[in-house]
Scaffold this active site. Sequence first.
Site, PDB file in Angstrom:
ATOM      1  N   GLY A  28     -30.558   7.394  26.955  1.00 37.80           N
ATOM      2  CA  GLY A  28     -29.363   8.123  26.368  1.00 37.80           C
ATOM      3  C   GLY A  28     -29.658   9.831  26.327  1.00 37.80           C
ATOM      4  O   GLY A  28     -28.841  10.557  27.023  1.00 37.80           O
ATOM      5  N   HIS A  42     -43.117   9.253  23.887  1.00 42.39           N
ATOM      6  CA  HIS A  42     -43.787   9.917  22.901  1.00 42.39           C
ATOM      7  C   HIS A  42     -44.702  10.843  23.024  1.00 42.39           C
ATOM      8  O   HIS A  42     -45.496  11.650  22.013  1.00 42.39           O
ATOM      9  CB  HIS A  42     -44.187   8.835  21.525  1.00 42.39           C
ATOM     10  CG  HIS A  42     -43.253   7.712  21.192  1.00 42.39           C
ATOM     11  ND1 HIS A  42     -42.766   6.688  21.792  1.00 42.39           N
ATOM     12  CD2 HIS A  42     -42.024   8.005  20.116  1.00 42.39           C
ATOM     13  CE1 HIS A  42     -41.778   6.158  21.334  1.00 42.39           C
ATOM     14  NE2 HIS A  42     -41.482   7.189  20.369  1.00 42.39           N
TER      15      HIS A  42
HETATM   16  N1  GLN Z   1     -29.487   7.163  22.438  1.00 37.35           N
HETATM   17  C1  GLN Z   1     -30.178   7.604  21.725  1.00 37.35           C
HETATM   18  C2  GLN Z   1     -31.224   8.805  22.430  1.00 37.35           C
HETATM   19  O1  GLN Z   1     -31.529   8.532  23.605  1.00 37.35           O
HETATM   20  C3  GLN Z   1     -31.317   6.758  21.166  1.00 37.35           C
HETATM   21  C4  GLN Z   1     -32.280   7.281  20.009  1.00 37.35           C
HETATM   22  C5  GLN Z   1     -33.056   6.384  19.468  1.00 37.35           C
HETATM   23  O2  GLN Z   1     -33.221   5.304  19.886  1.00 37.35           O
HETATM   24  N2  GLN Z   1     -33.746   6.763  18.420  1.00 37.35           N
HETATM   25  O3  GLN Z   1     -31.336   9.865  21.875  1.00 37.35           O
END
Ligand code: GLN
Length: 768
Positions: free
Chosen positions: A447, A708
């Site tokens: 996203g 990460h």
């Molecule tokens: N759609 C969100 C993003 O891509 C999902 C974030 C998440 O899972 N914490 O930032």
Amino acid sequence: MTSFPSFTIEGYPRVGANRELKKALESFWAGRIDEETFTSSAHSIRLENYARLRDLGLDADYAIPADVALYDHVLETSLTVGLIGGDAEEIDLAEYFALARGNAERSPLEMTKWFDTNYHYLVPEVADSGAITPRAQRILDIVAEAKAAGHVVRPYLVGPVTLLAKSKPAEGAGNPLNRLAELTEAYKTVLAALKEAGVEWVQLAEPALVSDLTVATDEELAQHAADTYAAILGVTNRPQVLISTPYGSLRAGLEALAQAGPEALHVDLAPATLAADAGYAGRVAAAVKAAGKNTVLVAGVIDGRNVWAADLRERLSVLEGLKEAGVEKLAVSSSVSLLHVPHTVAGETSLPVDVAGWLSFADEKIGEAKALSAALAGGTVAAADDFARSDRAVRTRTESARTHNEAVQARVAALPAGQVARQPEFAARVEAQKALNLPKLPTTTIGSFPQTAEIRKARADHRTGVLNEEQYTEALKDEVKSVIELQERLGLDVLVHGEPERNDMVQYFAELLDGFVVTENGWVQSYGSRCTRPPIVVGDVSRPEAMTVEWAKYAQSLSEKHVKGMLTGPVTILAWSFVRDDVPLSVSADQIGVALADEVADLEEAGIEIIQIDEPALRELLPLREDARPEYLDWAVRSFRLVAIDAKPTTQIHTHLCYSEFGQIIDAVAALDADVTSIEAARSRMELLEDLEDSFHSEIGPGIWDIHSPRVPSVAELTELIKAALVNVPTERLWVNPDCGLKTRGYAETEQSLRNMVLARDIVVESL
Ligand code: GLN
Ligand code: ZN
């Protein structure tokens, strides 16, 4: 011997009212200030906090908890008692931050959620052997520094049972709790040093005893507590001990701790805790009385988890009930550390006035504890103003149109009770969704794309008025355009708009939904220097107008490929907000569910055929007690299903979860009944897919790039991971994507990694 103060708190926010510690830490890490400057600002922040606490009424000796930490309190305790770290007398900053953040030689300690809060602690790694050498100097310095400024504070340590129960075994080692007896000796050494320094009260926090953990049963933990505290309390060379038990109600641990007979025992008696365990206050009184140890009962009646002003009369009745049940020595406290709420409502200038009167943040909660303690001694007249304010808050909040929206209530009341299901079933939807024409092993992202310095600057400029609405929207549109172009260039199959308009995936929706308020300065520590500003659910939630449609439509207009609509699910919205205390969570979840269902309908209307509903917090809200879990999972799943329930069969619903330890919730994740589920899997090298086989029928996107870290995974490595996934997931059901959103990544590594991901997919498809 100083007796226990008549009121106190379990703990206090440490980042400073204006996030001073955050700023100092980040400046130090970036090399903008030197060690001496950093140390001296951390010192001033601690002293300012003590001074504020004293002004707020915590002026008795030992009323102020010194639960201070530069980064994390679990790390502080672990180093002090010698569970981790070296053996030099002084714990220097290099050692401290190497454990917290890693350095060239070592990776940081793992971080995970502290009980069911949004605070993350550093998980100590415990080997089977090796010396546990306490290093008391650090905690002695904290005491001495406070004393020099005129404050007699109460040093704080996480207790030994909790410290080990929340640790993890080092590679190949056994259960950390095996080392409890040795660790207890280390605590005795630290306590002796405190005693010799003249300290008369110390606090040991044992929240592990309120939760069902996998490392030990409730009875085993209670037995551990009995043994440990018999040893700790059995010596005379120690301060008086307060054992505290925040985050829920004790079961077997209650008798064990009461019988051990600490000089003071804190229990969590917050409204939510009593609602979940109705007889708890009575059991506590009975256990303390039966033990006959002259223990001060520190009643955590002020809710430290939430931001609502206390109903002082009702809270006073809980305290009076304890007295009537024969508790002779009673003190007032917060249920948990106030670390989980913002500093002060006084820091808010644009809250609606009625709402401001309903709220209590950390500083106001101290006033409430003080008022209750005064009323306990001298009747409500002793704190007449506080009680009048509380009465007004309770009354106006109940009567307010802001909390009750009849249309919303009627709509939710008309929903079928129990579990709901989208029709037709998955198998039929898969057929219908063939019309989407997706290639084999479709590639997508989760996203967000990198939130660049320019986006953050545009947002700041918009806030301060440098950019007007139109200019700001233009800047964001440019960003969406470039994100779409990049994805086209890279050859991704299902595109996203990149979420540049969202500062935060929950706050964004909270600002657009009715029934929420957001704060300006309501920062709460999440981990280390990171803080979040949770929105507040004040009342019934509804959607005044479409929230994401314009962005989705714009992004879709730029490409022939599918662009995913992107929503945050009800559970995650609630998990990262302060919630109502006047209705069950499930009620707010249903309301958010139907509001988002309207958004799904509008997205469909606008031509969006793939919609993702993120639920990264599904597991986080899992109750600490096993017997409460089925009910939670049931309403959590229902609220997600409500969002998707009327989606057309041809609309592909995706969901995303951010972790790989599915253990306890795997069935619930399957029950969400999404068409496609993306999860974290790169770090476990796809091993978790072995367990998913039976439970999952949906399509699945096990993240192959661990976002990460800034590391760029090679094509070969990604190819291997896709092949590994194919061992357990059939080709028709496998998606190729990163682990999570790319918001925190830079563009350089994002571009390379995504390019490698698409190449790897092509190689695998070629070989099929
Ligand atoms: N759609 C969100 C993003 O891509 C999902 C974030 C998440 O899972 N914490 O930032
Ligand atoms: Zn994620």
